[in-house]
Each structure stands twice: as C-alpha cells, then as structure tokens.
Design a protein around this motif. Structure first.
Motif, PDB file in Angstrom:
ATOM      1  N   ARG A  69       1.309  -0.993   0.254  1.00 18.55           N
ATOM      2  CA  ARG A  69       0.101  -0.257  -0.023  1.00 18.55           C
ATOM      3  C   ARG A  69       1.007   1.065   0.203  1.00 18.55           C
ATOM      4  NH1 ARG A  69      -4.949  -1.358   4.133  1.00 18.55           N
ATOM      5  NH2 ARG A  69      -5.616  -3.934   3.540  1.00 18.55           N
ATOM      6  N   GLY A  70       2.118   1.778   1.046  1.00 19.84           N
ATOM      7  CA  GLY A  70       3.273   2.373   0.929  1.00 19.84           C
ATOM      8  C   GLY A  70       3.413   2.632  -0.939  1.00 19.84           C
ATOM      9  N   ILE A  71       3.422   1.287  -1.470  1.00 22.89           N
ATOM     10  CA  ILE A  71       4.101   2.371  -3.331  1.00 22.89           C
ATOM     11  C   ILE A  71       3.272   2.522  -4.146  1.00 22.89           C
ATOM     12  CG2 ILE A  71       5.278   0.089  -5.085  1.00 22.89           C
ATOM     13  CD1 ILE A  71       6.817  -1.218  -2.778  1.00 22.89           C
ATOM     14  N   SER A  72       1.733   1.951  -3.753  1.00 24.61           N
ATOM     15  CA  SER A  72       0.660   1.393  -4.161  1.00 24.61           C
ATOM     16  C   SER A  72      -0.189   3.089  -4.156  1.00 24.61           C
ATOM     17  CB  SER A  72      -0.712   1.360  -4.645  1.00 24.61           C
ATOM     18  OG  SER A  72      -0.886   1.189  -3.255  1.00 24.61           O
ATOM     19  N   GLN A  73       0.137   3.878  -3.273  1.00 26.06           N
ATOM     20  CA  GLN A  73      -0.325   4.927  -2.407  1.00 26.06           C
ATOM     21  C   GLN A  73       0.508   6.083  -2.604  1.00 26.06           C
ATOM     22  OE1 GLN A  73      -2.526   3.385   0.959  1.00 26.06           O
ATOM     23  NE2 GLN A  73      -3.667   2.774  -0.166  1.00 26.06           N
ATOM     24  N   THR A  74       2.057   5.863  -2.259  1.00 20.50           N
ATOM     25  CA  THR A  74       3.137   6.942  -2.301  1.00 20.50           C
ATOM     26  C   THR A  74       3.066   7.214  -0.970  1.00 20.50           C
ATOM     27  OG1 THR A  74       2.861   7.547  -4.502  1.00 20.50           O
ATOM     28  CG2 THR A  74       4.316   8.895  -3.477  1.00 20.50           C
ATOM     29  N   ASP A  75       2.739   6.444  -0.086  1.00 17.39           N
ATOM     30  CA  ASP A  75       3.183   6.678   1.381  1.00 17.39           C
ATOM     31  C   ASP A  75       4.152   6.325   1.992  1.00 17.39           C
ATOM     32  OD1 ASP A  75       2.353   7.279   4.092  1.00 17.39           O
ATOM     33  OD2 ASP A  75       0.200   6.778   4.295  1.00 17.39           O
ATOM     34  N   PRO A  76       5.135   6.927   2.243  1.00 19.55           N
ATOM     35  CA  PRO A  76       6.358   6.946   3.109  1.00 19.55           C
ATOM     36  C   PRO A  76       5.887   5.917   4.001  1.00 19.55           C
ATOM     37  CG  PRO A  76       6.523   9.189   2.451  1.00 19.55           C
ATOM     38  CD  PRO A  76       4.986   8.381   1.624  1.00 19.55           C
ATOM     39  N   ARG A  77       4.879   6.626   5.034  1.00 18.65           N
ATOM     40  CA  ARG A  77       4.763   6.237   6.431  1.00 18.65           C
ATOM     41  C   ARG A  77       4.576   4.813   6.379  1.00 18.65           C
ATOM     42  NH1 ARG A  77      -0.496   9.452   7.787  1.00 18.65           N
ATOM     43  NH2 ARG A  77      -0.694   8.503   6.217  1.00 18.65           N
ATOM     44  N   GLN A  78       3.721   3.950   4.775  1.00 17.27           N
ATOM     45  CA  GLN A  78       3.209   2.745   5.735  1.00 17.27           C
ATOM     46  C   GLN A  78       4.267   1.734   5.130  1.00 17.27           C
ATOM     47  OE1 GLN A  78      -0.746   1.548   3.723  1.00 17.27           O
ATOM     48  NE2 GLN A  78      -1.074   3.913   3.291  1.00 17.27           N
ATOM     49  N   LEU A  79       5.026   2.337   4.340  1.00 16.50           N
ATOM     50  CA  LEU A  79       5.958   2.051   3.415  1.00 16.50           C
ATOM     51  C   LEU A  79       7.892   1.834   4.587  1.00 16.50           C
ATOM     52  CD1 LEU A  79       7.286   1.009   0.790  1.00 16.50           C
ATOM     53  CD2 LEU A  79       8.280   2.613   0.440  1.00 16.50           C
ATOM     54  N   ILE A  80       7.544   2.478   5.070  1.00 15.76           N
ATOM     55  CA  ILE A  80       8.994   2.538   6.195  1.00 15.76           C
ATOM     56  C   ILE A  80       8.102   1.506   7.573  1.00 15.76           C
ATOM     57  CG2 ILE A  80       9.919   4.108   7.525  1.00 15.76           C
ATOM     58  CD1 ILE A  80      10.339   6.324   5.487  1.00 15.76           C
ATOM     59  N   THR A  81       6.682   1.721   7.699  1.00 11.48           N
ATOM     60  CA  THR A  81       6.433   1.000   8.532  1.00 11.48           C
ATOM     61  C   THR A  81       6.637  -0.905   8.614  1.00 11.48           C
ATOM     62  OG1 THR A  81       4.494   2.330   9.288  1.00 11.48           O
ATOM     63  CG2 THR A  81       3.534   0.189   9.942  1.00 11.48           C
ATOM     64  N   GLY A  82       5.889  -1.172   7.096  1.00 10.20           N
ATOM     65  CA  GLY A  82       6.519  -2.440   6.789  1.00 10.20           C
ATOM     66  C   GLY A  82       7.842  -3.360   6.569  1.00 10.20           C
ATOM     67  N   ALA A  83       8.387  -2.020   5.926  1.00 10.15           N
ATOM     68  CA  ALA A  83      10.254  -2.578   5.896  1.00 10.15           C
ATOM     69  C   ALA A  83      10.592  -2.697   7.711  1.00 10.15           C
ATOM     70  CB  ALA A  83      10.962  -1.609   5.196  1.00 10.15           C
ATOM     71  N   LEU A  84       9.803  -1.805   8.392  1.00  9.54           N
ATOM     72  CA  LEU A  84      11.192  -1.405  10.050  1.00  9.54           C
ATOM     73  C   LEU A  84      10.733  -3.110  10.688  1.00  9.54           C
ATOM     74  CD1 LEU A  84      12.346  -0.695  11.721  1.00  9.54           C
ATOM     75  CD2 LEU A  84      10.502   0.977  12.691  1.00  9.54           C
ATOM     76  N   ALA A  85       9.233  -2.850  10.435  1.00  6.40           N
ATOM     77  CA  ALA A  85       8.585  -4.500  10.716  1.00  6.40           C
ATOM     78  C   ALA A  85       9.305  -6.197  10.217  1.00  6.40           C
ATOM     79  CB  ALA A  85       6.613  -4.199  10.862  1.00  6.40           C
ATOM     80  N   VAL A  86       9.296  -5.775   9.511  1.00  2.00           N
ATOM     81  CA  VAL A  86      10.325  -7.226   8.734  1.00  2.00           C
ATOM     82  C   VAL A  86      11.304  -7.255   9.036  1.00  2.00           C
ATOM     83  CG1 VAL A  86      10.411  -7.809   6.997  1.00  2.00           C
ATOM     84  CG2 VAL A  86       8.078  -7.513   6.639  1.00  2.00           C
ATOM     85  N   SER A  87      12.025  -6.481   9.310  1.00  2.00           N
ATOM     86  CA  SER A  87      13.229  -6.171   9.866  1.00  2.00           C
ATOM     87  C   SER A  87      13.001  -6.453  11.549  1.00  2.00           C
ATOM     88  CB  SER A  87      14.233  -5.132   9.392  1.00  2.00           C
ATOM     89  OG  SER A  87      14.065  -4.275   8.275  1.00  2.00           O
ATOM     90  N   VAL A  88      12.468  -6.369  12.276  1.00  2.00           N
ATOM     91  CA  VAL A  88      12.251  -6.226  13.149  1.00  2.00           C
ATOM     92  C   VAL A  88      11.936  -7.932  14.094  1.00  2.00           C
ATOM     93  CG1 VAL A  88      10.968  -6.208  15.462  1.00  2.00           C
ATOM     94  CG2 VAL A  88      12.208  -4.333  13.904  1.00  2.00           C
ATOM     95  N   LEU A  89      11.178  -8.141  12.625  1.00  2.00           N
ATOM     96  CA  LEU A  89      10.605  -9.773  13.249  1.00  2.00           C
ATOM     97  C   LEU A  89      11.400 -10.154  12.851  1.00  2.00           C
ATOM     98  CD1 LEU A  89       8.282 -11.120  13.842  1.00  2.00           C
ATOM     99  CD2 LEU A  89       7.432 -11.078  11.439  1.00  2.00           C
ATOM    100  N   ALA A  90      12.626 -10.388  11.446  1.00  2.00           N
ATOM    101  CA  ALA A  90      13.505 -11.182  11.244  1.00  2.00           C
ATOM    102  C   ALA A  90      14.823 -11.606  12.306  1.00  2.00           C
ATOM    103  CB  ALA A  90      14.311 -10.436  10.089  1.00  2.00           C
ATOM    104  N   VAL A  91      15.210 -10.252  12.537  1.00  2.00           N
ATOM    105  CA  VAL A  91      16.351  -9.810  14.056  1.00  2.00           C
ATOM    106  C   VAL A  91      15.674 -10.921  15.343  1.00  2.00           C
ATOM    107  CG1 VAL A  91      17.671  -8.973  15.393  1.00  2.00           C
ATOM    108  CG2 VAL A  91      17.171  -8.152  13.204  1.00  2.00           C
ATOM    109  N   ALA A  92      14.545 -10.620  15.615  1.00  2.00           N
ATOM    110  CA  ALA A  92      13.069 -11.581  16.614  1.00  2.00           C
ATOM    111  C   ALA A  92      14.081 -12.906  16.648  1.00  2.00           C
ATOM    112  CB  ALA A  92      12.236 -10.883  16.937  1.00  2.00           C
ATOM    113  N   ALA A  93      13.235 -12.998  15.393  1.00  2.00           N
ATOM    114  CA  ALA A  93      13.324 -14.615  14.922  1.00  2.00           C
ATOM    115  C   ALA A  93      13.726 -14.865  15.198  1.00  2.00           C
ATOM    116  CB  ALA A  93      12.729 -15.064  13.810  1.00  2.00           C
ATOM    117  N   ASP A  94      15.291 -14.817  14.476  1.00  2.00           N
ATOM    118  CA  ASP A  94      16.982 -15.204  14.850  1.00  2.00           C
ATOM    119  C   ASP A  94      17.105 -15.481  15.818  1.00  2.00           C
ATOM    120  OD1 ASP A  94      19.435 -15.841  13.114  1.00  2.00           O
ATOM    121  OD2 ASP A  94      20.431 -14.314  13.960  1.00  2.00           O
TER     122      ASP A  94
END
Length: 216
Positions: free
Chosen positions: A174-199
């Motif tokens: 949605r961040g890409i389709s709506q050109t909304d950096p807030r959603q884009l950054i939120t999604g990328a940050l959440a995925v990164s945090v989840l990956a680190v926590a899982a590892d």
C-alpha cells in the motif's frame, strides 16, 4: 515523526498483520522441517541422489518470489486456493527446502566416521545411531539452516501481500501504490524487527539443542 505517529495510531493493525505474517512463516517452517530434515538424512546415503535433490532445491530458490507466487495462482485455482494463505505457505515452504536440506545433508555426511564405528561397536541399529548419536551432533548445523530459512522467508512472505495473503507486506504494497512513505517504512521496519527477533529466538533454541560438550 510522521512515521512514529503512524505506527502508534495503527499499532493494533501492525500487531494483527504481524500475526498473519508469523502464521504463514511458522506453518511453512514446520512443514519444511518435517520434509527437509528427512530428505537431507536420506540423501546423505547416496551422493548421486544428493546432487540431484540439491540442484532442484537450488533452482527453486533462484525463482523470483513474485514469479513463484504468480505460478501458484493457476496451479491452485482449480481447487479454489489460487490466492491467499495456502499458496503463500506453499511458496515459503519451497523456499525453505534448500537451506534445511543442504545443512542437514552436510551435518550428517561430515560426522566423524569414528563415531559411527563406535556406535556400531555398541550394537546400535541404524535408527538408534541416527537418533542417539548423529542427530544430536548434527543439530547445531541443522538449526543454522533453519535460522537461514526463517530469516530469508520473513522477507519473502512480505511479497505474499500481492496475492492477498496479508501480513506485513500489506504496508509495503500500500505504501508503494499510494506513494505513502509512512506505510512503506512501517512495513519494512516491522519485517526487519521480526526477522532479527526470530533469529535471536532460534539462536537460543539452537544453544538448547546443542550438546554441552559441543558448546563453544
């Protein structure tokens, strides 16, 4: 500040999407372990078969994730599962195979032959040797493969949003389709945090599964 405000105001949605993300990766991981570890053990007895299996698994890993998700649509559409949760799990399962099979195969084949001979001398059967000697020693290397698969597939699962599977990839899409950096950054940050926590979590499990004599 806009990103932080967006995160705080949509915290419940982020938690919900995180749950969807974990559900896809978690189910795929369990299935990958139940299939990949036995396959890795089986091919350790046959070099030619091992070469073929690892080659096929490597080819699957080279397929772009968006293309693999797209392939699932016509394949699963006849049973009414062309989009959504099921094709996402299957795709992530396929991507998980190579690191798990490869590490299991490497761990079993690289065991000290003297250990196997000692186990045979004690009268252990093939299954007993596998359960009581080989797998406990191979466990750390197998867990490294599982950790690699999880971290990689947390990122891959973000693409599953494009086939309606939900998860944290929804924010990115949605961040890409709506050109909304807030959603884009939120999604990328959440995925990164989840990956680190899982590892980190799986590293703790790896240490628990490692025999005391093998711990560094």
């Amino acid at each position: 500040m806009d990103v932080l405000q967006y995160i705080f105001s949509n915290w419940s949605l982020i938690v919900s999407r995180t749950g969807q993300h974990i559900a896809i990766v978690g189910v795929a991981l369990v299935l990958a372990i139940l299939t990949g570890v036995p396959i890795g053990i089986a091919i350790s007895q046959n070099k030619r078969l091992a070469a073929v299996v690892l080659y096929v698994a490597s080819i699957i890993l080279t397929i772009p994730s968006i293309a693999l998700f797209g392939i699932m649509i016509p394949v699963l559409s006849p049973i009414g599962q062309g989009i959504g949760y099921v094709p996402a799990v299957i795709a992530v399962l396929l991507y998980s195979q190579l690191p798990i099979i490869r590490n299991t195969h490497a761990a079993i084949t690289n065991l000290d032959p003297a250990l196997r001979e000692a186990a045979r001398g004690m009268g252990l059967t093939r299954l007993q040797r596998l359960r009581e000697v080989e797998l406990p020693i191979a466990a750390p290397v197998i867990m490294i493969g599982i950790r690699m698969a999880v971290v990689m597939n947390i990122g891959v699962t973000a693409i599953a949003a494009y086939i309606g599977a939900g998860g944290l990839g929804d924010f990115i899409a949605r961040g890409i389709s709506q050109t909304d950096p807030r959603q884009l950054i939120t999604g990328a940050l959440a995925v990164s945090v989840l990956a680190v926590a899982a590892d980190i979590g799986l590293l703790a499990v790896q240490r628990l599964l490692t025999s005391p004599g093998l711990r560094v």
